[in-house]
Motif scaffolding. Structure first.
Motif, PDB file in Angstrom:
ATOM      1  N   SER A   8     -17.814  37.899 -18.220  1.00  0.00           N
ATOM      2  CA  SER A   8     -16.800  38.486 -17.334  1.00  0.00           C
ATOM      3  C   SER A   8     -16.539  39.931 -17.689  1.00  0.00           C
ATOM      4  O   SER A   8     -16.951  40.414 -18.717  1.00  0.00           O
ATOM      5  N   LYS A  66      -9.254  37.628 -18.124  1.00  0.00           N
ATOM      6  CA  LYS A  66      -9.655  37.843 -16.732  1.00  0.00           C
ATOM      7  C   LYS A  66      -8.596  38.660 -16.025  1.00  0.00           C
ATOM      8  O   LYS A  66      -7.404  38.397 -16.155  1.00  0.00           O
ATOM      9  N   TRP A  67      -9.036  39.647 -15.272  1.00  0.00           N
ATOM     10  CA  TRP A  67      -8.112  40.431 -14.453  1.00  0.00           C
ATOM     11  C   TRP A  67      -7.569  39.531 -13.355  1.00  0.00           C
ATOM     12  O   TRP A  67      -8.306  38.743 -12.763  1.00  0.00           O
ATOM     13  N   ASP A  69      -6.539  40.257 -10.290  1.00  0.00           N
ATOM     14  CA  ASP A  69      -7.105  40.497  -8.964  1.00  0.00           C
ATOM     15  C   ASP A  69      -8.477  39.833  -8.811  1.00  0.00           C
ATOM     16  O   ASP A  69      -8.775  39.249  -7.754  1.00  0.00           O
ATOM     17  N   GLU A  70      -9.299  39.853  -9.860  1.00  0.00           N
ATOM     18  CA  GLU A  70     -10.599  39.184  -9.806  1.00  0.00           C
ATOM     19  C   GLU A  70     -10.434  37.674  -9.732  1.00  0.00           C
ATOM     20  O   GLU A  70     -11.156  36.994  -8.999  1.00  0.00           O
ATOM     21  N   ASN A  74     -11.697  35.258  -6.679  1.00  0.00           N
ATOM     22  CA  ASN A  74     -12.530  34.068  -6.897  1.00  0.00           C
ATOM     23  C   ASN A  74     -11.916  32.838  -6.247  1.00  0.00           C
ATOM     24  O   ASN A  74     -12.625  32.030  -5.629  1.00  0.00           O
TER      25      ASN A  74
END
Length: 116
Positions: A8, A66-67, A69-70, A74
């Motif tokens: 990631s 993990k961001w 927004d990502e 997803n």
């Protein structure tokens, strides 16, 4: 909301485990917490991180990162795929239902002829 799978994008240079969607638990078993970046490269950007890492102030770790927004993107992509799959299943079940209705009409006609 799945958890661990490949690599990631994170702020550290070490290889991180890839999390698909919104993470819930780190591979180490710790819960995931939401944080806000204070880095100049990503000021005020929200991210998910392992609670163990946050509480122990670890750097260059291999725990879940993990961001937000990502993660949300997803989740939207996953839900969109699931919606398409369910729509296809509904279409297929309508075809089966139409076939059953047709068979019922044919059966009723045959039954009427037999009664005559």
């Amino acid at each position: 909301m799945s958890n661990i799978s490949g690599a990631s994008s994170g702020s550290s240079s070490t290889r991180r485990e890839r999390v698909v969607g919104v993470p819930t638990v780190c591979w180490c078993g710790a819960q995931i917490v939401g944080k806000i970046s204070k880095l100049d490269s990503n000021p005020y950007r929200r991210y998910f991180h392992c609670a163990y890492v946050v509480s122990n102030k670890l750097m260059d770790d291999n725990h879940v990162f993990k961001w937000v927004d990502e993660a949300l993107l997803n989740e939207v992509e996953r839900l969109s795929s699931e919606a398409k799959r369910l729509e296809q299943m509904m279409r297929e079940s309508e075809i089966v239902f139409d076939g059953v209705e047709y068979e019922k009409v044919v059966f009723d006609k045959v039954l009427m002829k037999v009664k005559k």
